[in-house]
Design a protein around this motif. Structure first.
Motif, PDB file in Angstrom:
ATOM      1  N   LEU A  72       0.808  -1.220   0.000  1.00 38.01           N
ATOM      2  CA  LEU A  72       0.000   0.000   0.000  1.00 38.01           C
ATOM      3  C   LEU A  72       0.843   1.273   0.000  1.00 38.01           C
ATOM      4  O   LEU A  72       0.305   2.369  -0.072  1.00 38.01           O
ATOM      5  CB  LEU A  72      -0.922   0.016   1.222  1.00 38.01           C
ATOM      6  N   SER A  73       2.139   1.125   0.079  1.00 34.45           N
ATOM      7  CA  SER A  73       3.029   2.279   0.202  1.00 34.45           C
ATOM      8  C   SER A  73       3.117   3.071  -1.094  1.00 34.45           C
ATOM      9  O   SER A  73       3.117   2.516  -2.188  1.00 34.45           O
ATOM     10  CB  SER A  73       4.426   1.792   0.603  1.00 34.45           C
ATOM     11  N   CYS A  74       3.219   4.406  -0.940  1.00 36.66           N
ATOM     12  CA  CYS A  74       3.382   5.294  -2.098  1.00 36.66           C
ATOM     13  C   CYS A  74       4.824   5.292  -2.590  1.00 36.66           C
ATOM     14  O   CYS A  74       5.087   5.520  -3.765  1.00 36.66           O
ATOM     15  CB  CYS A  74       3.035   6.730  -1.726  1.00 36.66           C
ATOM     16  N   THR A  75       5.745   5.111  -1.688  1.00 44.00           N
ATOM     17  CA  THR A  75       7.157   5.196  -2.037  1.00 44.00           C
ATOM     18  C   THR A  75       7.693   3.810  -2.346  1.00 44.00           C
ATOM     19  O   THR A  75       7.064   2.791  -2.066  1.00 44.00           O
ATOM     20  CB  THR A  75       7.962   5.803  -0.870  1.00 44.00           C
ATOM     21  N   ASP A  76       8.878   3.782  -2.917  1.00 45.74           N
ATOM     22  CA  ASP A  76       9.543   2.521  -3.188  1.00 45.74           C
ATOM     23  C   ASP A  76       9.940   1.902  -1.847  1.00 45.74           C
ATOM     24  O   ASP A  76      10.694   2.486  -1.073  1.00 45.74           O
ATOM     25  CB  ASP A  76      10.781   2.740  -4.060  1.00 45.74           C
ATOM     26  N   ALA A  77       9.416   0.757  -1.584  1.00 45.63           N
ATOM     27  CA  ALA A  77       9.620   0.121  -0.279  1.00 45.63           C
ATOM     28  C   ALA A  77      10.731  -0.916  -0.308  1.00 45.63           C
ATOM     29  O   ALA A  77      10.862  -1.718   0.607  1.00 45.63           O
ATOM     30  CB  ALA A  77       8.316  -0.517   0.184  1.00 45.63           C
ATOM     31  N   TYR A  78      11.573  -0.886  -1.346  1.00 46.30           N
ATOM     32  CA  TYR A  78      12.601  -1.911  -1.498  1.00 46.30           C
ATOM     33  C   TYR A  78      13.561  -1.949  -0.309  1.00 46.30           C
ATOM     34  O   TYR A  78      13.824  -3.008   0.252  1.00 46.30           O
ATOM     35  CB  TYR A  78      13.371  -1.698  -2.804  1.00 46.30           C
ATOM     36  N   LEU A  79      14.075  -0.789   0.095  1.00 44.05           N
ATOM     37  CA  LEU A  79      15.018  -0.758   1.209  1.00 44.05           C
ATOM     38  C   LEU A  79      14.355  -1.184   2.518  1.00 44.05           C
ATOM     39  O   LEU A  79      14.965  -1.866   3.340  1.00 44.05           O
ATOM     40  CB  LEU A  79      15.637   0.633   1.356  1.00 44.05           C
ATOM     41  N   ARG A  80      13.115  -0.785   2.696  1.00 44.31           N
ATOM     42  CA  ARG A  80      12.387  -1.213   3.897  1.00 44.31           C
ATOM     43  C   ARG A  80      12.211  -2.728   3.895  1.00 44.31           C
ATOM     44  O   ARG A  80      12.383  -3.383   4.925  1.00 44.31           O
ATOM     45  CB  ARG A  80      11.019  -0.542   3.963  1.00 44.31           C
ATOM     46  N   GLU A  81      11.828  -3.268   2.738  1.00 44.96           N
ATOM     47  CA  GLU A  81      11.646  -4.723   2.641  1.00 44.96           C
ATOM     48  C   GLU A  81      12.942  -5.456   2.931  1.00 44.96           C
ATOM     49  O   GLU A  81      12.946  -6.450   3.673  1.00 44.96           O
ATOM     50  CB  GLU A  81      11.145  -5.105   1.249  1.00 44.96           C
ATOM     51  N   VAL A  82      14.037  -4.982   2.362  1.00 41.88           N
ATOM     52  CA  VAL A  82      15.333  -5.624   2.595  1.00 41.88           C
ATOM     53  C   VAL A  82      15.723  -5.525   4.063  1.00 41.88           C
ATOM     54  O   VAL A  82      16.169  -6.510   4.665  1.00 41.88           O
ATOM     55  CB  VAL A  82      16.422  -5.012   1.689  1.00 41.88           C
ATOM     56  N   GLY A  83      15.523  -4.366   4.664  1.00 41.29           N
ATOM     57  CA  GLY A  83      15.848  -4.192   6.072  1.00 41.29           C
ATOM     58  C   GLY A  83      15.033  -5.113   6.962  1.00 41.29           C
ATOM     59  O   GLY A  83      15.575  -5.770   7.862  1.00 41.29           O
TER      60      GLY A  83
END
Length: 186
Positions: free
Chosen positions: A60-71
């Motif tokens: 549901l995120s507006c921003t690229d959540a790639y770094l959050r997902e990796v973290g």
């Protein structure tokens, strides 16, 4: 004898294990909560789940959540790997102790008490790994929901059944109930 840990292991070991479990659980919950509240949501707030799953919130995120997902994945893998190693070491010690039991009947009884718990742990670990490590190409809302139910509802629901089936009186009552049902069906 799970209720005798304090006398068998000593209070220090029990306190350390409890502190490790509570500390890692609190750290994991704190990281997920902080991450969830810092995500800007622009696709509404409706999830295709019956509870908040981190991958669903990230969708549901507006921003690229790639770094959050990796973290989150790195932290989750570290915690899960630590727990998994602890469980494996514990079971190796248990099986080693069981194999030292001189009588065949004693070994069979000990293994019959451990194996159902190991089955529940295996179900939980395998479904969690599938849920979080499956490729996005095979992801669908229905599959995600089924897998989430498998790892969040089934193991806690099965645990009381497994542990209560060790009780002889409960086994006898269940056998009588099954016999009554079978007689009524005939």
């Amino acid at each position: 004898r799970p209720l005798h840990y304090r006398t068998l292991m000593g209070s220090r070991a029990c306190v350390r294990m409890a502190a490790a479990a509570w500390g890692s659980g609190f750290l994991n919950a704190l990281l997920h909560t902080a991450n969830t509240f810092s995500i800007p949501l622009c696709q509404g707030n409706v999830l295709d789940q019956f509870f908040c799953e981190i991958p669903q919130i990230l969708k549901l995120s507006c921003t690229d959540a790639y770094l959050r997902e990796v973290g989150l994945l790195v932290v989750g893998i570290c915690l899960a790997l630590g727990c998994f190693i602890f469980i494996v070491v514990s079971y190796v010690q248990i099986f080693t102790a069981v194999l030292r039991i001189p009588s065949e009947q004693g070994r069979h009884k000990a293994f019959s008490m451990c194996l159902p718990h190991l089955a529940v742990v295996s179900l939980f670990v395998s479904t969690v790994m599938f849920a979080y490590l499956k490729p996005p190409s095979i992801s669908s809302p229905a599959l995600d929901l089924v897998v989430a139910v498998l790892y969040s509802v089934v193991p806690p629901a099965v645990n009381p059944l497994i542990y209560s089936m060790r009780n002889k009186e409960l086994k006898d009552a269940l056998k009588k109930l099954i016999e009554v049902v079978l007689v009524q069906q005939q």
